[in-house]
Design an enzyme around this catalytic site. Structure first.
Site, PDB file in Angstrom:
ATOM      1  N   LEU A 113      -1.085  -0.769  -0.306  1.00  0.00           N
ATOM      2  CA  LEU A 113      -1.155  -1.080   1.123  1.00  0.00           C
ATOM      3  C   LEU A 113      -0.024  -0.415   1.897  1.00  0.00           C
ATOM      4  O   LEU A 113       1.116  -0.403   1.451  1.00  0.00           O
ATOM      5  CB  LEU A 113      -0.989  -2.594   1.340  1.00  0.00           C
ATOM      6  N   ALA A 121      -8.300   2.160   6.212  1.00  0.00           N
ATOM      7  CA  ALA A 121      -9.566   2.837   6.526  1.00  0.00           C
ATOM      8  C   ALA A 121     -10.592   2.604   5.421  1.00  0.00           C
ATOM      9  O   ALA A 121     -11.765   2.320   5.699  1.00  0.00           O
ATOM     10  CB  ALA A 121      -9.308   4.337   6.707  1.00  0.00           C
ATOM     11  N   ASP A 164      -8.586   9.045   9.671  1.00  0.00           N
ATOM     12  CA  ASP A 164      -8.631   8.282   8.420  1.00  0.00           C
ATOM     13  C   ASP A 164     -10.029   7.748   8.136  1.00  0.00           C
ATOM     14  O   ASP A 164     -10.546   7.854   7.039  1.00  0.00           O
ATOM     15  CB  ASP A 164      -7.693   7.069   8.514  1.00  0.00           C
TER      16      ASP A 164
HETATM   17  N1  LIG Z   1      -6.944  -4.812  -0.499  1.00  0.00           N
HETATM   18  C1  LIG Z   1      -6.861  -5.188   0.778  1.00  0.00           C
HETATM   19  N2  LIG Z   1      -7.345  -6.388   1.171  1.00  0.00           N
HETATM   20  C2  LIG Z   1      -7.270  -6.766   2.477  1.00  0.00           C
HETATM   21  N3  LIG Z   1      -6.713  -6.006   3.460  1.00  0.00           N
HETATM   22  C3  LIG Z   1      -6.216  -4.804   3.113  1.00  0.00           C
HETATM   23  C4  LIG Z   1      -6.256  -4.327   1.769  1.00  0.00           C
HETATM   24  N4  LIG Z   1      -5.672  -3.093   1.732  1.00  0.00           N
HETATM   25  C5  LIG Z   1      -5.282  -2.817   2.999  1.00  0.00           C
HETATM   26  N5  LIG Z   1      -5.600  -3.833   3.818  1.00  0.00           N
HETATM   27  C6  LIG Z   1      -5.315  -3.925   5.259  1.00  0.00           C
HETATM   28  O1  LIG Z   1      -4.770  -2.665   5.702  1.00  0.00           O
HETATM   29  C7  LIG Z   1      -3.404  -2.839   6.120  1.00  0.00           C
HETATM   30  C8  LIG Z   1      -2.574  -1.613   5.722  1.00  0.00           C
HETATM   31  O2  LIG Z   1      -3.033  -0.578   6.583  1.00  0.00           O
HETATM   32  P1  LIG Z   1      -2.006   0.529   7.178  1.00  0.00           P
HETATM   33  O3  LIG Z   1      -0.797  -0.149   7.675  1.00  0.00           O
HETATM   34  O4  LIG Z   1      -2.778   1.416   8.094  1.00  0.00           O
HETATM   35  O5  LIG Z   1      -1.577   1.352   5.897  1.00  0.00           O
HETATM   36  P2  LIG Z   1      -2.412   2.417   5.050  1.00  0.00           P
HETATM   37  O6  LIG Z   1      -3.715   2.651   5.776  1.00  0.00           O
HETATM   38  O7  LIG Z   1      -1.526   3.630   5.004  1.00  0.00           O
HETATM   39  O8  LIG Z   1      -2.584   1.789   3.702  1.00  0.00           O
HETATM   40  C9  LIG Z   1      -2.941  -4.103   5.394  1.00  0.00           C
HETATM   41  O9  LIG Z   1      -1.870  -4.710   6.118  1.00  0.00           O
HETATM   42  C10 LIG Z   1      -4.208  -4.968   5.451  1.00  0.00           C
HETATM   43  O10 LIG Z   1      -4.366  -5.529   6.751  1.00  0.00           O
HETATM   44  C1  LIG Z   2      -0.325   7.918  11.779  1.00  0.00           C
HETATM   45  C2  LIG Z   2      -1.804   8.195  11.724  1.00  0.00           C
HETATM   46  O1  LIG Z   2      -2.059   9.535  12.173  1.00  0.00           O
HETATM   47  C3  LIG Z   2      -2.313   8.068  10.282  1.00  0.00           C
HETATM   48  C4  LIG Z   2      -2.077   6.694   9.651  1.00  0.00           C
HETATM   49  O2  LIG Z   2      -2.359   6.765   8.262  1.00  0.00           O
HETATM   50  P1  LIG Z   2      -2.145   5.450   7.315  1.00  0.00           P
HETATM   51  O3  LIG Z   2      -2.842   4.290   7.981  1.00  0.00           O
HETATM   52  O4  LIG Z   2      -0.636   5.207   7.244  1.00  0.00           O
HETATM   53  O5  LIG Z   2      -2.726   5.824   5.975  1.00  0.00           O
HETATM   54  C5  LIG Z   2      -2.506   7.182  12.654  1.00  0.00           C
HETATM   55  C6  LIG Z   2      -3.971   7.560  12.903  1.00  0.00           C
HETATM   56  O6  LIG Z   2      -4.330   8.761  12.842  1.00  0.00           O
HETATM   57  O7  LIG Z   2      -4.744   6.622  13.162  1.00  0.00           O
HETATM   58 MG   LIG Z   3      -4.077   2.925   7.762  1.00  0.00          MG
END
Ligand SMILES: Nc1ncnc2c1ncn2[C@@H]1O[C@H](COP(=O)(O)OP(=O)(O)O)[C@@H](O)[C@H]1O
Ligand SMILES: C[C@@](O)(CCOP(=O)(O)O)CC(=O)O
Ligand SMILES: [Mg+2]
Length: 328
Positions: A113, A121, A164
């Site tokens: 996460l 996404a 994403d």
């Molecule tokens: N396995 C999961 N179960 C529920 N929610 C999730 C899970 N993995 C990710 N998420 C949701 O996505 C968020 C992380 O998204 P973000 O901050 O955009 O980071 P990234 O997309 O880089 O992993 C978590 O805080 C949660 O809300």
């Molecule tokens: C920072 C950004 O360009 C990518 C975010 O990627 P992630 O949720 O951290 O995997 C935000 C977006 O494009 O929505």
């Molecule tokens: Mg994200």
């Protein structure tokens, strides 16, 4: 019960800049979120996140359609963890015109996460696809990507691009610039990922860049320069020139660091990969902690990262040709 899965992604180029209309090239990778959905007759939403661990404990969140948790976990923590899932179900109710639909949702994910690998996404794409199909509606990939984008856009206070979610829905390497989104021909890229075990808050990091752009013209110029790197990178991608791709990744990373979204652990891993002979290495996603992505066809970079202080995990990632998969 209906089941879908969707891949995470790495950014070859263009994260953050893509939020302001510059192009980006995310590539889907074979780390997946898998979502099972069963319709409930009482209109309630119950979410069981098998491996959602926040600060060392797991949250099981279920509750009324008002989305209030019925477990004794702080609402702010639950809303942070479940914001994406709640909003995704809101999109499902909207696109299927069933405001009172209730669901049991179980999420399993291989994607760390907040680490820049697009876990949000992947979870959102898989959840929307499974829940709509549970109600007998199969969305075209473009509509699925659009609904997933609206989810991220709403959860991230209007600060999200289509990159994403389009990549996770479509799979492969894609190019996104504003509303324009399409698949790219890409060679099989030798991705190596370093993960520092941490995470960054996407909304917060995107806000930080927005503030810098508002304060300094040169910050806007920096974002525009990333766009120039992406345009050069997509020309090189088709030729598969890994040397130049790597140089452009390094340049992109330097500009992201100037925009304040790197961290000590990301810098340590990037330099460890480069010193090991990687063609290039850069942070991926929102930054602030989490993952870097490097290109190296040899085992050197993975080995070097596994011995790098602050790198919790180093692994190869295959390009995921398939986006959303309809498993049941
Ligand atoms: N396995 C999961 N179960 C529920 N929610 C999730 C899970 N993995 C990710 N998420 C949701 O996505 C968020 C992380 O998204 P973000 O901050 O955009 O980071 P990234 O997309 O880089 O992993 C978590 O805080 C949660 O809300
Ligand atoms: C920072 C950004 O360009 C990518 C975010 O990627 P992630 O949720 O951290 O995997 C935000 C977006 O494009 O929505
Ligand atoms: Mg994200």
């Amino acid at each position: 019960m209906t089941v879908s899965s969707a891949p995470g992604k790495v950014y070859l180029f263009g994260e953050h800049a893509v939020v302001y209309g510059e192009p980006a090239v995310p590539c889907a990778i074979e780390l997946r979120a898998r979502v099972e959905v069963t319709e409930r007759s009482d209109g309630k939403l119950r979410v069981h996140a098998e491996d959602l661990s926040l600060d060392g404990f797991t949250v099981e969140y279920g509750g009324s359609t008002a989305g209030r948790p019925d477990v004794n976990v702080s609402e702010s923590l639950v809303s942070a963890a479940m914001g994406y899932v709640d909003e995704a179900i809101g999109q499902v109710r909207d696109v299927t015109d069933t405001d009172d639909a209730g669901f049991d949702v179980t999420i399993e994910s291989d994607i760390p996460l907040g680490a820049g690998l697009g876990s949000s996404a992947a979870v959102v794409v898989a959840a929307i696809d499974a829940a709509t199909r549970e109600l007998g509606v199969t969305l075209e990939t473009d509509e699925l990507a659009e609904r997933a984008y609206r989810t991220e856009h709403n959860v991230q206070d209007g600060q999200a691009s289509r990159a994403d979610t389009f990549c996770s829905a479509t799979g492969g390497a894609v190019r996104v610039e504003g509303d324009d989104r399409r698949s790219l021909e890409a060679p099989d890229l030798p991705f190596v990922i370093g993960f520092d075990g941490g995470a960054g808050d996407t909304g917060e990091l995107v806000s930080g860049v927005r503030q810098l752009r508002e304060e300094y013209d040169f910050a806007s110029d920096t974002v525009a320069a990333i766009g120039d790197i992406v345009r050069q990178g997509e020309r090189v991608l088709e030729d598969g020139d890994l040397e130049e791709l790597g140089r452009l990744m390094n340049f992109n990373h330097g500009l992201l660091s100037a925009l304040g979204v790197s961290s000590r652990s990301l810098e340590t891993m990037v330099w460890s990969a480069r010193d090991a002979g990687a063609y290039g290495a850069k942070l991926t996603g929102a930054g602030g902690g989490g993952c870097i992505v490097a290109l190296d066809a040899t085992p050197e970079t993975e080995t070097a990262l596994s011995f790098t202080p602050g790198c919790e995990e180093a692994f190869r990632a295959e390009l995921a040709e398939a986006g959303v998969k309809r498993l049941e």
